[in-house]
Design a protein around this motif. Structure first.
Motif, PDB file in Angstrom:
ATOM      1  N   ARG A 188       1.012  -1.272   0.108  1.00 31.49           N
ATOM      2  CA  ARG A 188      -0.055  -0.153  -0.062  1.00 31.49           C
ATOM      3  C   ARG A 188       0.834   1.366   0.017  1.00 31.49           C
ATOM      4  NH1 ARG A 188      -5.138   0.173   1.023  1.00 31.49           N
ATOM      5  NH2 ARG A 188      -4.995   2.053   2.376  1.00 31.49           N
ATOM      6  N   GLU A 189       2.057   1.176   0.396  1.00 30.63           N
ATOM      7  CA  GLU A 189       2.929   2.449   0.606  1.00 30.63           C
ATOM      8  C   GLU A 189       3.806   2.602  -0.611  1.00 30.63           C
ATOM      9  OE1 GLU A 189       4.450   2.620   4.462  1.00 30.63           O
ATOM     10  OE2 GLU A 189       2.974   1.442   5.552  1.00 30.63           O
ATOM     11  N   THR A 190       3.909   1.900  -1.579  1.00 28.97           N
ATOM     12  CA  THR A 190       4.512   2.181  -2.885  1.00 28.97           C
ATOM     13  C   THR A 190       3.815   1.358  -3.837  1.00 28.97           C
ATOM     14  OG1 THR A 190       6.699   2.362  -3.948  1.00 28.97           O
ATOM     15  CG2 THR A 190       6.333   0.302  -2.852  1.00 28.97           C
ATOM     16  N   LEU A 234      -7.852   8.012  -1.819  1.00 26.20           N
ATOM     17  CA  LEU A 234      -8.326   9.097  -2.428  1.00 26.20           C
ATOM     18  C   LEU A 234      -7.022  10.204  -3.115  1.00 26.20           C
ATOM     19  CD1 LEU A 234      -8.095  12.061  -0.552  1.00 26.20           C
ATOM     20  CD2 LEU A 234     -10.003  10.689   0.689  1.00 26.20           C
ATOM     21  N   CYS A 235      -7.287  10.745  -4.050  1.00 27.15           N
ATOM     22  CA  CYS A 235      -6.343  11.580  -4.667  1.00 27.15           C
ATOM     23  C   CYS A 235      -6.973  13.273  -4.597  1.00 27.15           C
ATOM     24  CB  CYS A 235      -6.037  11.327  -6.148  1.00 27.15           C
ATOM     25  SG  CYS A 235      -4.809  12.201  -6.790  1.00 27.15           S
ATOM     26  N   LEU A 236      -6.095  14.211  -4.106  1.00 20.70           N
ATOM     27  CA  LEU A 236      -6.684  15.558  -4.149  1.00 20.70           C
ATOM     28  C   LEU A 236      -6.041  16.161  -5.117  1.00 20.70           C
ATOM     29  CD1 LEU A 236      -5.906  16.060  -0.229  1.00 20.70           C
ATOM     30  CD2 LEU A 236      -8.053  15.425  -1.246  1.00 20.70           C
ATOM     31  N   TYR A 283       0.650  19.773   4.671  1.00 21.36           N
ATOM     32  CA  TYR A 283       1.678  19.285   5.500  1.00 21.36           C
ATOM     33  C   TYR A 283       1.871  17.646   5.395  1.00 21.36           C
ATOM     34  CZ  TYR A 283       4.116  18.110   9.846  1.00 21.36           C
ATOM     35  OH  TYR A 283       4.895  17.252  10.779  1.00 21.36           O
ATOM     36  N   ASP A 284       0.938  17.034   5.302  1.00 22.93           N
ATOM     37  CA  ASP A 284       1.111  15.421   5.279  1.00 22.93           C
ATOM     38  C   ASP A 284       1.836  15.101   3.798  1.00 22.93           C
ATOM     39  OD1 ASP A 284      -0.146  14.939   7.613  1.00 22.93           O
ATOM     40  OD2 ASP A 284      -1.979  14.236   6.963  1.00 22.93           O
ATOM     41  N   SER A 285       1.404  15.891   2.676  1.00 21.82           N
ATOM     42  CA  SER A 285       2.148  15.834   1.695  1.00 21.82           C
ATOM     43  C   SER A 285       3.453  16.162   1.536  1.00 21.82           C
ATOM     44  CB  SER A 285       1.392  16.692   0.494  1.00 21.82           C
ATOM     45  OG  SER A 285       1.687  17.934   0.407  1.00 21.82           O
ATOM     46  N   LEU A 320      -1.262   9.541  -2.773  1.00 19.58           N
ATOM     47  CA  LEU A 320      -2.643   8.740  -2.326  1.00 19.58           C
ATOM     48  C   LEU A 320      -2.714   8.919  -0.877  1.00 19.58           C
ATOM     49  CD1 LEU A 320      -2.700   5.156  -4.429  1.00 19.58           C
ATOM     50  CD2 LEU A 320      -3.936   7.395  -5.159  1.00 19.58           C
ATOM     51  N   PHE A 321      -3.814   9.301  -0.591  1.00 16.39           N
ATOM     52  CA  PHE A 321      -4.295   9.338   0.822  1.00 16.39           C
ATOM     53  C   PHE A 321      -5.173   8.467   1.223  1.00 16.39           C
ATOM     54  CE2 PHE A 321      -2.893  13.518  -0.563  1.00 16.39           C
ATOM     55  CZ  PHE A 321      -2.354  14.340   0.780  1.00 16.39           C
ATOM     56  N   ASP A 322      -4.936   7.688   2.630  1.00 20.01           N
ATOM     57  CA  ASP A 322      -5.802   6.924   2.746  1.00 20.01           C
ATOM     58  C   ASP A 322      -7.167   7.554   3.272  1.00 20.01           C
ATOM     59  OD1 ASP A 322      -7.069   5.174   5.576  1.00 20.01           O
ATOM     60  OD2 ASP A 322      -5.659   3.766   4.481  1.00 20.01           O
ATOM     61  N   LYS A 323      -8.216   6.790   2.824  1.00 19.13           N
ATOM     62  CA  LYS A 323      -9.715   7.305   2.791  1.00 19.13           C
ATOM     63  C   LYS A 323      -9.991   7.368   4.567  1.00 19.13           C
ATOM     64  CE  LYS A 323     -12.028   6.392  -1.408  1.00 19.13           C
ATOM     65  NZ  LYS A 323     -13.064   5.661  -2.160  1.00 19.13           N
ATOM     66  N   ASP A 324      -9.685   6.627   5.266  1.00 19.16           N
ATOM     67  CA  ASP A 324      -9.845   6.598   6.677  1.00 19.16           C
ATOM     68  C   ASP A 324      -9.277   7.540   7.572  1.00 19.16           C
ATOM     69  OD1 ASP A 324     -12.205   4.383   6.038  1.00 19.16           O
ATOM     70  OD2 ASP A 324     -10.371   2.730   6.397  1.00 19.16           O
ATOM     71  N   THR A 325      -7.890   7.327   7.260  1.00 16.80           N
ATOM     72  CA  THR A 325      -7.080   8.370   8.365  1.00 16.80           C
ATOM     73  C   THR A 325      -6.730   9.507   7.473  1.00 16.80           C
ATOM     74  OG1 THR A 325      -5.201   7.323   7.309  1.00 16.80           O
ATOM     75  CG2 THR A 325      -5.939   6.179   9.102  1.00 16.80           C
TER      76      THR A 325
END
Length: 375
Positions: A93-95, A126-128, A138-140, A232-237
């Motif tokens: 999931r992380e790459t 999800l993708c912003l 910040y997270d990006s 990609l951002f995790d939808k839940d967190t």
């Protein structure tokens, strides 16, 4: 037979070449990318579960060396998988995970010289398309900094240049000057202030490349297209999970990745905003990104790299501006346009952002020193 079925028939042969698991139950176009043709494939596994994959036809008119591109991608992602696993993360999931063909290759070339590749689809993400909150930005920043940190020991010189001189600002400036000299459509008369702005900053163009040549900045593995929508951002967190779109992973400078993110995410205006009064550098967002990027990078950056971060932001914005302006002068042959003078408008926004950075230079440097704990 409708056109959609015709397209699907053309990719069926490509789909059959890969080692995905299960029985195909659905295939459909996916995403809104403008470079590659992308499809989402859904497979049914035993027990009624499903697994999804991404199939892409690579655009080899832009990426003219797909074999070398995929070699970069496979080597970097396999390296990242090991690092992520050692850190206790989830490599699936992380790459990106490249699915090999039945012949063990990373891509398939059909009889018409179309190049296809397949990835495991990362679900529940999800993708912003734009910065929706300071936290997202910040997270990006943490994610792109973490990308630098994980690859700090990767031998960057072994990677191929998938697009030669992609972030070589002196080379981009030389191309711009040629476009001004040729002026094939006589458009320079409409862009005299913009041309003058660009020419006046010629001495800035070689600052970073000269430091690299002198060994004062280290060669890094760089993403080179660090827009928010390449995470990609995790939808839940809502946490940044995975860096995607690795087509432009090449040897470069960490300052390229930092600078392009600032250009895209810390501007108060859209990239093609026509009201230049709306275009400024948001120092709060700049500080937010600096904080996250330095956290993600950990101890991987040198002091010189940290000190030069503002120059990375300025030069990546300036470089993008001269690319837009050169394309306008040459007849809009590279960047897609949706209105008259679109590329000229884009160049103007970039140059306005550069000018605002110059006004706020002392503040930018102060933020860098404070966030990095430099004297």
């Amino acid at each position: 037979m409708n056109s959609e079925n015709t397209v699907y028939d053309k990719i069926d042969n490509a789909i059959a070449q890969f080692t995905q698991k299960g029985s195909l139950i659905e295939k459909k176009p996916y995403g809104n990318g403008h470079i590659n043709d992308t499809y989402l494939l859904t497979y049914e596994l035993s027990g009624g579960q499903t697994r999804q994959y991404i199939l892409q036809r690579m655009n080899h008119s832009i990426f003219k060396r797909p074999k070398l591109l995929m070699e970069n991608m496979v080597n970097v992602t396999e390296y990242l998988r090991k690092i992520i696993a050692a850190q206790g993360g989830d490599p699936d999931r992380e790459t990106l995970n490249v699915i090999k063909t039945k012949n063990g290759a990373s891509y398939y070339e059909d009889e018409n010289h179309n190049y296809f590749r397949m990835f495991l689809f990362i679900e529940n993400t999800l993708c912003l398309e734009k910065v929706e909150s300071a936290k997202d930005f910040y997270d990006s920043a943490v994610a792109f900094g973490n990308f630098q940190r994980m690859l700090v020991d990767y031998p960057a010189h072994t990677l191929h240049e998938t697009i030669p001189n992609f972030h070589n600002t002196p080379s981009r400036f030389a191309d711009f000057k040629k476009a001004v000299e040729r002026d094939p459509l006589g458009r320079s008369a409409n862009a005299k202030p913009e041309i003058a702005f660009a020419l006046a900053r010629e001495s800035d163009t070689s600052i970073l490349t000269t430091l690299l040549e002198k060994g004062m900045l280290p060669l890094r593995v760089t993403h080179n297209d660090t827009k928010l929508n390449n995470i990609l951002f995790d939808k839940d967190t809502r946490k940044a999970l995975c860096i995607i779109d690795l087509d432009t992973v090449m040897p470069g400078l960490s300052l390229y990745d930092f600078g392009d993110s600032i250009r895209f995410g810390a501007s108060t205006g859209a990239e093609d905003e026509t009201d230049l009064d709306k275009v400024t550098l948001d120092l709060s967002l700049f500080e937010t990104f600096v904080s996250g990027f330095l956290k993600g990078c950990g101890e991987s950056l040198t002091e010189r790299e940290i000190e030069m971060l503002p120059m990375g932001a300025k030069l990546m914005t300036y470089e993008c501006g001269i690319r837009f302006l050169a394309d306008y002068l040459e007849g809009d042959v590279y960047f897609k346009i949706h209105r008259e003078n679109h590329n000229l408008d884009r160049a103007r926004t970039q140059f306005k952002l550069v000018a605002d950075m110059e006004k706020k230079w002392t503040d930018m440097e102060k933020i860098i020193r404070q966030q990095a704990g430099l004297k």
